[in-house]
Write a protein that holds these residues in place. Structure first.
Motif, short mmCIF file in Angstrom:
data_model
loop_
_atom_site.label_atom_id
_atom_site.label_comp_id
_atom_site.label_asym_id
_atom_site.label_seq_id
_atom_site.Cartn_x
_atom_site.Cartn_y
_atom_site.Cartn_z
N THR A 168 -3.44 -18.74 -39.09
CA THR A 168 -2.15 -18.23 -38.61
C THR A 168 -2.33 -17.71 -37.18
O THR A 168 -2.25 -16.51 -36.91
CB THR A 168 -1.61 -17.12 -39.53
OG1 THR A 168 -2.65 -16.14 -39.77
CG2 THR A 168 -1.16 -17.71 -40.85
N TYR A 169 -2.58 -18.66 -36.29
CA TYR A 169 -2.75 -18.37 -34.87
C TYR A 169 -1.79 -19.26 -34.08
O TYR A 169 -0.98 -19.97 -34.65
CB TYR A 169 -4.20 -18.61 -34.44
CG TYR A 169 -5.22 -17.87 -35.26
CD1 TYR A 169 -5.18 -16.48 -35.32
CD2 TYR A 169 -6.20 -18.56 -35.97
CE1 TYR A 169 -6.12 -15.79 -36.08
CE2 TYR A 169 -7.14 -17.87 -36.72
CZ TYR A 169 -7.09 -16.48 -36.79
OH TYR A 169 -8.01 -15.80 -37.54
N THR A 170 -1.91 -19.24 -32.77
CA THR A 170 -0.99 -20.01 -31.93
C THR A 170 -1.01 -21.49 -32.29
O THR A 170 -2.05 -22.06 -32.62
CB THR A 170 -1.32 -19.83 -30.44
OG1 THR A 170 -0.32 -20.49 -29.66
CG2 THR A 170 -2.69 -20.40 -30.10
N VAL A 195 1.75 -8.56 -33.40
CA VAL A 195 0.98 -9.77 -33.74
C VAL A 195 0.58 -9.75 -35.22
O VAL A 195 0.72 -10.76 -35.92
CB VAL A 195 -0.26 -9.90 -32.84
CG1 VAL A 195 -1.21 -10.96 -33.39
CG2 VAL A 195 0.16 -10.26 -31.42
N ARG A 249 1.80 -12.48 -38.06
CA ARG A 249 0.85 -13.22 -38.88
C ARG A 249 1.06 -12.94 -40.38
O ARG A 249 0.92 -13.83 -41.22
CB ARG A 249 -0.58 -12.89 -38.47
CG ARG A 249 -0.97 -13.39 -37.08
CD ARG A 249 -2.46 -13.22 -36.83
NE ARG A 249 -3.22 -14.01 -37.79
CZ ARG A 249 -4.49 -13.73 -38.13
NH1 ARG A 249 -5.11 -12.69 -37.59
NH2 ARG A 249 -5.12 -14.49 -39.00
N ARG A 260 -4.15 -12.40 -26.61
CA ARG A 260 -5.25 -13.37 -26.68
C ARG A 260 -6.12 -13.16 -27.92
O ARG A 260 -6.42 -14.12 -28.66
CB ARG A 260 -6.12 -13.28 -25.43
CG ARG A 260 -5.48 -13.77 -24.15
CD ARG A 260 -6.40 -13.50 -22.96
NE ARG A 260 -5.80 -13.90 -21.70
CZ ARG A 260 -5.83 -15.13 -21.21
NH1 ARG A 260 -6.43 -16.08 -21.89
NH2 ARG A 260 -5.26 -15.40 -20.05
N GLU A 261 -6.52 -11.92 -28.14
CA GLU A 261 -7.46 -11.65 -29.23
C GLU A 261 -6.79 -11.73 -30.60
O GLU A 261 -7.42 -12.15 -31.59
CB GLU A 261 -8.09 -10.27 -29.04
CG GLU A 261 -8.99 -10.19 -27.82
CD GLU A 261 -9.64 -8.83 -27.67
OE1 GLU A 261 -9.30 -7.91 -28.45
OE2 GLU A 261 -10.50 -8.68 -26.77
N TRP A 285 -3.69 -13.39 -31.35
CA TRP A 285 -2.89 -14.58 -31.65
C TRP A 285 -3.50 -15.87 -31.14
O TRP A 285 -3.48 -16.90 -31.81
CB TRP A 285 -1.49 -14.40 -31.07
CG TRP A 285 -0.56 -15.54 -31.31
CD1 TRP A 285 -0.04 -16.40 -30.38
CD2 TRP A 285 -0.02 -15.96 -32.56
NE1 TRP A 285 0.78 -17.32 -30.96
CE2 TRP A 285 0.82 -17.09 -32.32
CE3 TRP A 285 -0.15 -15.52 -33.88
CZ2 TRP A 285 1.51 -17.76 -33.32
CZ3 TRP A 285 0.54 -16.18 -34.89
CH2 TRP A 285 1.36 -17.29 -34.60
N ARG A 299 -6.86 -16.57 -30.05
CA ARG A 299 -8.17 -16.86 -30.63
C ARG A 299 -8.85 -18.03 -29.94
O ARG A 299 -9.20 -19.00 -30.60
CB ARG A 299 -8.04 -17.13 -32.12
CG ARG A 299 -7.54 -15.96 -32.94
CD ARG A 299 -8.57 -14.83 -32.99
NE ARG A 299 -8.09 -13.67 -33.68
CZ ARG A 299 -8.47 -13.33 -34.93
NH1 ARG A 299 -9.28 -14.09 -35.62
NH2 ARG A 299 -8.03 -12.22 -35.47
#
Length: 381
Positions: free
Chosen positions: A87-89, A340, A344, A376-377, A379, A381
């Motif tokens: 479940t990231y970008t 974020v 998620r 960045r950290e 979402w 990754r």
């Protein structure tokens, strides 16, 4: 709140046969004993009315607060749980950019710096402020004199990133001043303004019209007409969307109390989502006092939006890249890490494998390094 006893009566107890007196007369009588309806107490007196008023006020306060308290507890619970893998970008994120990018204040060096910032992220769309619209729906070309330069520069520095014109205006829904969607001529002018910005080279039109009340049929008519235009130009139609009712019909209750409904019904959100290519939820300014409650609220909003957004429409959840303290927004609560995690969680619970999904960052000129790092950290990754 404890109960307070009603005032006691002040009369003497009822007398027996009066005693004889020396002159054969009857002694003076004391004040009569109060009955149940006297003004000093009892069911019909001031004391009884005061108790009734206090109890009614307490009942009203509890009727208003208990559902909200229950909802807040549910949000805290909603912030707990496991996050699904992946479940990231999806590479379909967006960012709102300020007007300086099209009015001449930005340079080639600024575009190069922006490109370095975005290259290792999932951002695909830039919503560049190019308005606002006039209240009659028209858009002066003088509002975006450097649009062609920006579009060309972005295509050179960031191949594959789309530049959309962010157009908006204040609606005359809660005050006499503003744009009136109920006027057919105004909607026609907005359609013409959209043709105008697409002819200028923009690859889409992103609309932010506020405050837009749930159920507005004129807005749906406008979106139908706008989508015909954007499809013909192979361009995107995108909108910034209000939040969805956190409780059933809450927009109706809040509108009655404040004259500002704020939320949309879930059904109306779905009607809007079916008419556009992208819908970005303004999931900030939530009135939440704690990070855990805000994150739980974002998780709830993500799930509610996923349930009614068709797979063919890109759904983006807004991240607060700004820092303010005012009614409706507490900067220490509405943070990027909390948002974020909420996104998620909602995605994990509702549609973890959805492809057409992302986040939208609001707004570039207020963002801090901490905001970018959290995005960045958490979402990207």
């Amino acid at each position: 709140m404890g109960k307070r006893d009603a005032p006691a009566g002040t009369g003497a107890p009822a007398a027996t046969d009066p005693p004889e007196v020396a002159d054969g007369g009857v002694p003076p009588q004391g004040p009569p004993a109060p009955d149940d309806e006297s003004s000093t107490g009892g069911r019909g007196g001031r004391g009884g009315k005061a108790k009734w008023v206090r109890r009614s006020a307490l009942a009203l306060v509890l009727a208003l607060l208990l559902p909200i308290l229950g909802a807040e507890i549910a949000l805290r619970v909603n912030y707990a749980g496991e996050l699904s893998d992946g479940t990231y970008t999806r590479g379909q994120d967006a960012i709102w950019l300020g007007h300086a990018w099209v009015d001449g204040r930005k340079t080639d060096a600024d575009v190069a710096a922006l490109a370095r910032r975005l290259k290792s992220t999932g951002i695909r769309d830039l919503y560049v402020h190019s308005g606002p619209l006039e209240h009659d729906g028209t858009l002066p070309e003088s509002d975006y004199p450097r649009a062609a330069w920006l579009i060309e520069s972005v295509h050179r520095e960031l191949p594959g990133v789309r530049v959309q014109a962010w157009l908006g205006d204040k609606l005359a829904t809660e005050s006499p001043d503003g744009l009136r969607l109920q006027n057919a001529s105004t909607r026609t002018a907005i359609v013409a303004s959209t043709r105008q910005i697409l002819a200028a080279g923009f690859e889409g039109a992103h609309f932010d019209l506020e405050p837009l009340h749930s159920g507005d049929a004129n807005y749906l008519d406008l979106l139908d007409r706008l989508h015909e235009v954007t499809r013909a130009h192979d361009a995107q139609l995108s909108v910034a969307a209000h939040q969805i009712d956190p409780l059933p019909a809450f927009h109706s209750f809040w509108g009655t109390v404040t004259n500002h409904p704020k939320w949309w019904s879930q059904a109306y959100f779905g009607q809007v989502a079916r008419r556009v290519d992208q819908i970005a939820v303004m999931s900030y300014d939530t009135m939440q006092p704690l990070q855990s409650l805000y994150g739980g609220y974002v998780a709830q909003q993500t799930s509610l939006a996923l349930e009614v957004t068709p797979d063919s429409t890109d759904l983006l959840m807004g991240l607060p890249f700004f820092h303010e303290n005012r009614f409706g927004h507490r900067g220490a609560a509405e943070t990027v890490p909390a948002a974020v995690r909420g996104v998620r969680l909602g995605l994990s619970r509702t549609d973890a494998d959805r492809t057409n999904f992302g986040v939208a960052l609001y707004v570039d000129f207020a963002a801090t390094e901490a905001d970018w790092t959290a995005y960045r950290e958490g979402w990207v990754r």
